[in-house]
Design an enzyme around this catalytic site. Structure first.
Site, PDB file in Angstrom:
ATOM      1  N   GLY A  98       0.396  -1.301   0.304  1.00 45.82           N
ATOM      2  CA  GLY A  98       0.562  -0.091  -0.273  1.00 45.82           C
ATOM      3  C   GLY A  98       0.927   0.830  -0.050  1.00 45.82           C
ATOM      4  O   GLY A  98       1.720   1.029  -0.023  1.00 45.82           O
ATOM      5  N   GLY A 128       1.173   5.693   1.552  1.00 44.00           N
ATOM      6  CA  GLY A 128      -0.207   6.889   2.030  1.00 44.00           C
ATOM      7  C   GLY A 128       0.702   7.815   1.464  1.00 44.00           C
ATOM      8  O   GLY A 128       1.427   8.121   1.018  1.00 44.00           O
ATOM      9  N   VAL A 170       4.591   1.299   1.391  1.00 44.00           N
ATOM     10  CA  VAL A 170       4.323  -0.253   3.053  1.00 44.00           C
ATOM     11  C   VAL A 170       4.991  -1.349   2.023  1.00 44.00           C
ATOM     12  O   VAL A 170       4.144  -1.715   1.038  1.00 44.00           O
ATOM     13  CB  VAL A 170       3.121  -0.350   3.288  1.00 44.00           C
ATOM     14  CG1 VAL A 170       3.394  -1.793   4.429  1.00 44.00           C
ATOM     15  CG2 VAL A 170       2.815   0.791   4.747  1.00 44.00           C
ATOM     16  N   LYS A 174       6.322   0.083   6.753  1.00 48.25           N
ATOM     17  CA  LYS A 174       6.961   1.339   6.012  1.00 48.25           C
ATOM     18  C   LYS A 174       8.031   2.115   6.236  1.00 48.25           C
ATOM     19  O   LYS A 174       8.292   2.394   6.713  1.00 48.25           O
ATOM     20  CB  LYS A 174       5.431   1.905   7.103  1.00 48.25           C
ATOM     21  CG  LYS A 174       5.214   3.204   6.234  1.00 48.25           C
ATOM     22  CD  LYS A 174       4.481   3.876   7.365  1.00 48.25           C
ATOM     23  CE  LYS A 174       3.014   3.630   7.443  1.00 48.25           C
ATOM     24  NZ  LYS A 174       2.624   5.038   8.242  1.00 48.25           N
ATOM     25  N   ASP A 217      -7.619   9.683  13.316  1.00 52.92           N
ATOM     26  CA  ASP A 217      -7.525   9.411  12.111  1.00 52.92           C
ATOM     27  C   ASP A 217      -8.196   8.159  11.558  1.00 52.92           C
ATOM     28  O   ASP A 217      -7.154   6.985  10.870  1.00 52.92           O
ATOM     29  CB  ASP A 217      -6.044   9.268  11.379  1.00 52.92           C
ATOM     30  CG  ASP A 217      -5.606   9.604  10.113  1.00 52.92           C
ATOM     31  OD1 ASP A 217      -7.103   9.743   9.367  1.00 52.92           O
ATOM     32  OD2 ASP A 217      -4.736   9.320   9.429  1.00 52.92           O
TER      33      ASP A 217
END
Length: 412
Positions: free
Chosen positions: A95, A97, A102, A126, A223
């Site tokens: 993924g 962000g 990651v 990450k 968040d």
């Protein structure tokens, strides 16, 4: 020292720049060092001619070294993590962000050294973008919280890497990926979650938030969104990404005043307007995610027709009606939920999305409502319950018709 305090107070009264004021208070705290060992934050009223707010100031700001030393996390070398992820190959990306990618990797369970793909323990690494100070702040905040907080519904942080300009975090691997992918991505790999699994995930995420809001942790997540809810192989939900988390009051009356950060659409309206952050701000965000799970729609979607792009505004008129609720339910789970279960879930979402924070439930009430939905929300469960009630009525009728006549009746 007294003269210095007078100068600080004088400057606070006449300087309207809040960042400068907080900096003065920060250095004053470092000079005094007169604080209790169990108190990291206290509320200090900072007043100027335009506003008055209670701001959480760290009187004992922990240095980077103190945070890393007290985290009980494994310190990884950059070479080991590069080898574990096969040199951060693009096909290892799990993924991406705002602060980095990651990657999937493998390490030995005992030595924590890099292992061959498919062997040892699977990890998620990450790697933060190297440019910008904000990324480093979030990296350190993540370690500060996940290095001390442990709960089945929080993702486990295994370790970190701090080497030259490299900033990395090493987590447990979550086999099912994010809730966001299962709700919104259309692919053969990400199958739509069933109604029962959605309610299971909602409960797990709520329990994670309940732990954060507990007296033990006293953390405002800030968040909460579908992309930050990760699922393991058994669809157990775990909250991830604590880069924006804040220590804060849990009494519902006081608040932390902070720079507005988060994701548009998920953040509570009062926080967006004023920067005032409370535990009820997280409850609003939870309501947004619950609504996404019910409808299968993103909270903000510019690809939708005009009038349907804002999920909350579009769905709100339908959520309180048992007959109209079906117009907004995700078509992919049609027939899996009972009318009662759908209405209870929608009602909970409405309560969480209340404009006034005081009308939102606390997280314990949310958990209780979702626990009840685990037993009553599906069509199968409701059908079984109806069958049992019907059988009970039939048996009572039969028992009444086969009662032996009384002695008085026989004599007559």
């Amino acid at each position: 020292m007294i003269h210095l305090l007078c100068i600080v107070i004088y400057v606070i009264r006449f300087v309207k720049n809040q960042d400068f004021t907080l900096t003065l208070l920060h250095y004053w705290a470092k000079l005094t060092k007169n604080i209790g060992s169990n108190s990291r934050y206290v509320g200090i009223d900072v007043k100027d001619t335009s506003s008055s707010s209670s701001i959480a100031i760290p009187l004992t700001p922990r240095s980077e070294g103190e945070i890393l030393d007290s985290s009980n996390l494994k310190s990884f070398g950059f070479i080991d993590l590069r080898a574990a992820t096969r040199n951060f190959r693009p096909d290892s990306v799990l993924g991406e962000g705002g602060f980095g990618c990651v990657f999937k990797g493998w390490i030995d369970e005992h030595t924590f050294k890099a292992a061959k793909p498919g062997t040892g323990m699977v990890i998620a690494v990450k790697r933060l973008n190297q440019e910008g100070l904000q990324g480093h702040k979030e990296w350190l905040t993540e370690i500060n919280y996940l290095g001390q907080l442990y709960h089945p519904n929080l993702v486990k942080l295994i370790g970190y890497c701090l080497e030259d300009e490299h900033r990395l975090l090493v987590y447990e691997f979550m086999a099912r990926g994010s809730l966001e992918n299962h709700l919104f991505r259309r692919s053969s790999y990400f199958q739509p979650l069933s109604w029962n699994l959605r309610m299971k995930v909602a409960l797990g995420a709520a329990k994670g938030l309940a732990y954060l809001h507990s007296p033990e942790a006293k953390v405002i997540y800030r968040d909460f969104k579908s992309s930050n809810i990760l699922l393991d192989a058994n669809y157990n939900a775990k909250l991830s990404d604590f880069g924006l988390a804040k220590d804060g009051p849990m009494d519902g009356k006081s608040y932390v005043s902070t720079r507005v950060m988060g994701t548009y659409g998920y953040a509570a309206p009062e926080y967006m307007a004023t920067g005032h952050l409370t535990a009820r701000s997280d409850i609003y965000s939870f309501g947004v995610v619950l609504l996404e799970m019910i409808t299968g729609r993103r909270v903000m979607d510019k690809n939708r027709p005009q009038g349907e792009q804002n999920l909350i505004q579009w769905a709100r008129p339908y959520l309180a009606s048992k007959r109209r609720i079906f117009r907004v339910m995700d078509a992919r789970i049609e027939g899996q939920y009972s009318p009662t279960g759908a209405l209870k879930a929608a009602t909970l979402a409405i309560k969480c999305l209340a404009i006034e924070p005081k009308y939102r439930p606390n997280i314990k009430e949310v958990v209780k409502a979702l626990e009840q939905l685990q037993d009553t929300g599906s069509v199968k469960t409701e059908a079984v319950q109806k069958h049992r009630r019907s059988c009970a009525k039939d048996s009572s009728r039969k028992a009444a018709s086969h009662r032996r006549p009384s002695a008085a009746t026989v004599v007559a």
